[in-house]
Scaffold this active site. Structure first.
Site, PDB file in Angstrom:
ATOM      1  N   LYS A  62       0.832  -1.211   0.000  1.00 39.46           N
ATOM      2  CA  LYS A  62       0.000   0.000   0.000  1.00 39.46           C
ATOM      3  C   LYS A  62       0.866   1.261   0.000  1.00 39.46           C
ATOM      4  O   LYS A  62       0.658   2.194  -0.775  1.00 39.46           O
ATOM      5  CB  LYS A  62      -0.933  -0.032   1.220  1.00 39.46           C
ATOM      6  CG  LYS A  62      -1.719   1.223   1.446  1.00 39.46           C
ATOM      7  CD  LYS A  62      -2.739   1.505   0.355  1.00 39.46           C
ATOM      8  CE  LYS A  62      -3.352   2.875   0.525  1.00 39.46           C
ATOM      9  NZ  LYS A  62      -4.310   3.217  -0.506  1.00 39.46           N
ATOM     10  N   CYS A 112      -4.290  10.771   1.670  1.00 41.76           N
ATOM     11  CA  CYS A 112      -3.430   9.581   1.570  1.00 41.76           C
ATOM     12  C   CYS A 112      -2.008   9.864   1.106  1.00 41.76           C
ATOM     13  O   CYS A 112      -1.058   9.571   1.824  1.00 41.76           O
ATOM     14  CB  CYS A 112      -4.091   8.563   0.652  1.00 41.76           C
ATOM     15  SG  CYS A 112      -5.573   7.869   1.397  1.00 41.76           S
TER      16      CYS A 112
HETATM   17  P1  NAD Z   1     -11.819   8.991   8.175  1.00 40.98           P
HETATM   18  O1  NAD Z   1     -11.205   9.945   9.129  1.00 40.98           O
HETATM   19  O2  NAD Z   1     -12.714   9.488   7.088  1.00 40.98           O
HETATM   20  O3  NAD Z   1     -12.646   7.874   8.988  1.00 40.98           O
HETATM   21  C1  NAD Z   1     -12.224   7.291  10.179  1.00 40.98           C
HETATM   22  C2  NAD Z   1     -13.429   7.079  11.085  1.00 40.98           C
HETATM   23  O4  NAD Z   1     -13.034   6.371  12.253  1.00 40.98           O
HETATM   24  C3  NAD Z   1     -14.080   8.373  11.571  1.00 40.98           C
HETATM   25  O5  NAD Z   1     -15.457   8.369  11.255  1.00 40.98           O
HETATM   26  C4  NAD Z   1     -13.855   8.356  13.090  1.00 40.98           C
HETATM   27  O6  NAD Z   1     -14.891   8.985  13.801  1.00 40.98           O
HETATM   28  C5  NAD Z   1     -13.789   6.868  13.344  1.00 40.98           C
HETATM   29  N1  NAD Z   1     -13.127   6.498  14.605  1.00 40.98           N
HETATM   30  C6  NAD Z   1     -12.017   6.987  15.176  1.00 40.98           C
HETATM   31  N2  NAD Z   1     -11.739   6.334  16.316  1.00 40.98           N
HETATM   32  C7  NAD Z   1     -12.706   5.407  16.484  1.00 40.98           C
HETATM   33  C8  NAD Z   1     -12.970   4.418  17.463  1.00 40.98           C
HETATM   34  N3  NAD Z   1     -12.175   4.252  18.513  1.00 40.98           N
HETATM   35  N4  NAD Z   1     -14.065   3.645  17.309  1.00 40.98           N
HETATM   36  C9  NAD Z   1     -14.887   3.800  16.255  1.00 40.98           C
HETATM   37  N5  NAD Z   1     -14.675   4.712  15.291  1.00 40.98           N
HETATM   38  C10 NAD Z   1     -13.606   5.499  15.406  1.00 40.98           C
HETATM   39  O7  NAD Z   1     -10.601   8.164   7.547  1.00 40.98           O
HETATM   40  P2  NAD Z   1     -10.565   7.423   6.125  1.00 40.98           P
HETATM   41  O8  NAD Z   1     -10.263   8.401   5.045  1.00 40.98           O
HETATM   42  O9  NAD Z   1     -11.731   6.531   5.999  1.00 40.98           O
HETATM   43  O10 NAD Z   1      -9.253   6.543   6.304  1.00 40.98           O
HETATM   44  C11 NAD Z   1      -9.192   5.420   7.165  1.00 40.98           C
HETATM   45  C12 NAD Z   1      -7.919   4.654   6.839  1.00 40.98           C
HETATM   46  O11 NAD Z   1      -7.966   4.177   5.496  1.00 40.98           O
HETATM   47  C13 NAD Z   1      -6.640   5.473   6.959  1.00 40.98           C
HETATM   48  O12 NAD Z   1      -5.610   4.651   7.411  1.00 40.98           O
HETATM   49  C14 NAD Z   1      -6.360   5.879   5.523  1.00 40.98           C
HETATM   50  O13 NAD Z   1      -5.014   6.107   5.275  1.00 40.98           O
HETATM   51  C15 NAD Z   1      -6.832   4.648   4.746  1.00 40.98           C
HETATM   52  N6  NAD Z   1      -7.256   4.897   3.375  1.00 40.98           N
HETATM   53  C16 NAD Z   1      -7.955   6.007   3.062  1.00 40.98           C
HETATM   54  C17 NAD Z   1      -8.352   6.203   1.736  1.00 40.98           C
HETATM   55  C18 NAD Z   1      -9.110   7.441   1.347  1.00 40.98           C
HETATM   56  O14 NAD Z   1      -9.180   7.698   0.137  1.00 40.98           O
HETATM   57  N7  NAD Z   1      -9.697   8.170   2.272  1.00 40.98           N
HETATM   58  C19 NAD Z   1      -8.037   5.267   0.751  1.00 40.98           C
HETATM   59  C20 NAD Z   1      -7.348   4.117   1.127  1.00 40.98           C
HETATM   60  C21 NAD Z   1      -6.946   3.942   2.443  1.00 40.98           C
END
Ligand code: NAD
Length: 443
Positions: free
Chosen positions: A205, A261
């Site tokens: 990744k 990202c």
């Molecule tokens: P985000 O911030 O949009 O979502 C994360 C969610 O987790 C939030 O809604 C938050 O409230 C929740 N959260 C935090 N702590 C928590 C807990 N203890 N219990 C329950 N919920 C909790 O983040 P995202 O963009 O979805 O990214 C998540 C992961 O995926 C990251 O590691 C990111 O690098 C990876 N990722 C993101 C993308 C993208 O395009 N956004 C693509 C691939 C990978």
């Protein structure tokens, strides 16, 4: 299958919705009460094309539900996905507190075999740490799987439903089989499910995002050189991209990569390398060039106005880090607005989806200095110049006479190379873009 998704953000909500759409029963967990309230009322807190119809169908049929109760979700699930934030710390290291805390919580809950799947982007070795956290608290059998997510915001649903590949990192045959079963409906056209060890999967990744960021950055450097030698980066791009070894994608010059990202993943991979005593030199250059590229458009404005930007009114088209999303994390627009405010310019900004997030991220004080408007036309009303930060489709084919009618002078600084140079010339615009000759520019 019964599935839990912990963390219902961009990745979690798309993951949960798409798995529910293929017939699984999914419980999404989040600890943000406002988000849960919205979701339980049928409101989607993010903008993502195609998500709404799948969401409506699955919530109506109760295949997709939302809760703040981790225990209920874990007890319900055979497979538990962690889609939690892994933001960069001050030193660039990925912050694993959310992932490891939830791992610990799960360790205190599980009573029978579960597969815990990490979809967050995490440093190599995280699967081992998650395993250790859980194992410290239970004797129950479980497996930890790395399953990095490659979806792109703005095309997330499509990417999830039709992935080019699914990477599964696990040393457990049992977990690999279950994961393959779950993903089979999404790869019916023959795209591969690639099973490997956890560490290779975690690194895949970071390596993918860093390579894409490098490709963009390389092209931005070529564009900067084009401006100095009088070449046109569009022509160079066509010449390069038709070489199948290079490929056509990720070769568009612009004002740098942003988003949630690429910046953090390049930083995190650089941190991991440094930590192991390995100088991943190319990553340092990529970060350095990208940081400069984000505000290169301000340098062009300064040059055009002979350093006199104070009290000039500048329109901004686009605030999101890319089109079809409301996400502004690390968006070049934030850096551009910040610099222009510091210089004392007045800003008038329009974005079809991202204004709310932009205001939140930039902060109240700075946002109060920007006039946020509701249409592209309003954003150019009476301005000295227009900056284009995001390539939303609605900016691609404006009536060029607007620029003459609405702006003080039709001066455009396009960070996304939206317009054909000949058309800009015919329309008598002053038009600066990235890596292409200026049209009616200052001699
Ligand atoms: P985000 O911030 O949009 O979502 C994360 C969610 O987790 C939030 O809604 C938050 O409230 C929740 N959260 C935090 N702590 C928590 C807990 N203890 N219990 C329950 N919920 C909790 O983040 P995202 O963009 O979805 O990214 C998540 C992961 O995926 C990251 O590691 C990111 O690098 C990876 N990722 C993101 C993308 C993208 O395009 N956004 C693509 C691939 C990978």
């Amino acid at each position: 299958m019964n599935i839990a998704v912990v963390g219902t953000g961009y990745v979690g909500l798309v993951t949960g919705t798409c798995f529910a759409d293929s017939g699984n029963r999914v419980i999404c967990v989040d600890n943000d009460q406002n988000k849960l309230k919205a979701l339980n009322k049928g409101k989607i807190p993010i903008y993502e094309p195609g998500l709404e119809s799948l969401f409506e169908r699955s919530t109506k049929e109760k295949r997709l539900t939302f809760t703040d109760n981790l225990r209920d979700a874990v007890e319900h699930a055979e497979i538990i996905f962690l889609c939690l934030p892994t933001p960069p710390g001050a030193d660039g290291q990925a912050d694993l507190q959310y992932v490891l805390q939830v791992a610990e919580d799960i360790g205190g809950i599980i009573k029978d075999y579960k597969i815990i799947v990490n979809k967050s982007t995490v440093p190599v070795g995280t699967a081992d740490k998650v395993r250790e956290k859980i194992a410290n608290l239970t004797d129950v059998e479980f497996d930890v799987v790395s399953n990095p997510e490659f979806l792109r915001e703005g095309a997330a649903v499509d990417d999830f439903l039709r992935p080019e590949r699914v990477v599964i990192g696990t040393s457990s045959q049992k977990a690999a089989e279950q994961m393959q079963l779950l993903y089979e409906p999404f790869v019916r056209s023959g795209n591969p499910i690639i099973v490997m060890d956890e560490r290779s999967s975690e690194l895949t990744k970071y390596a993918a995002n860093s390579l894409l960021a490098t490709k963009i950055t390389f092209m931005n450097e070529v564009a900067n050189l084009c401006e100095r030698v009088g070449a046109n980066v569009d022509n160079v791009r066509r010449g390069l991209g038709t070489d199948s070894r290079i490929g056509k994608r990720f070769l568009f010059a612009g004002i740098g990569y942003g988003g949630s990202c690429f910046p953090k993943d390049v930083q995190a991979l650089d941190y991991t390398s440094d930590d192991l005593g390995y100088q991943f030199s190319i990553l340092k250059s990529v970060m350095d060039v990208n940081n400069k590229q984000k505000t290169s458009i301000v340098r062009k404005l300064e040059e055009y106005y002979g350093g006199e930007l104070k009290n000039k009114t500048i329109g901004m088209w686009g605030l999101a880090f890319k089109p079809e999303t409301d996400d502004v994390r690390e968006a070049p627009s934030l850096y551009i607005a910040d610099e222009l405010i510091k210089i004392g310019a007045n800003l008038r900004a329009y974005d079809p989806e991202a204004t709310k997030n932009f205001k939140q991220t930039l902060g109240k004080q700075k946002s109060s200095k920007i006039d946020f408007v509701n249409s592209p036309m309003d954003a150019i009303d009476g301005v000295d110049a227009l900056i284009i930060c995001t390539e939303w489709n609605e900016f691609r084919r404006p009536d060029f006479t607007w620029f003459h009618e609405k702006m003080k002078k039709p001066v455009i600084f396009d960070g996304r190379n939206l317009y054909d140079l000949e058309r800009a010339k015919e329309a008598k615009l002053t038009y600066y873009s990235v890596g292409r000759p200026a049209v009616n520019g200052k001699k």
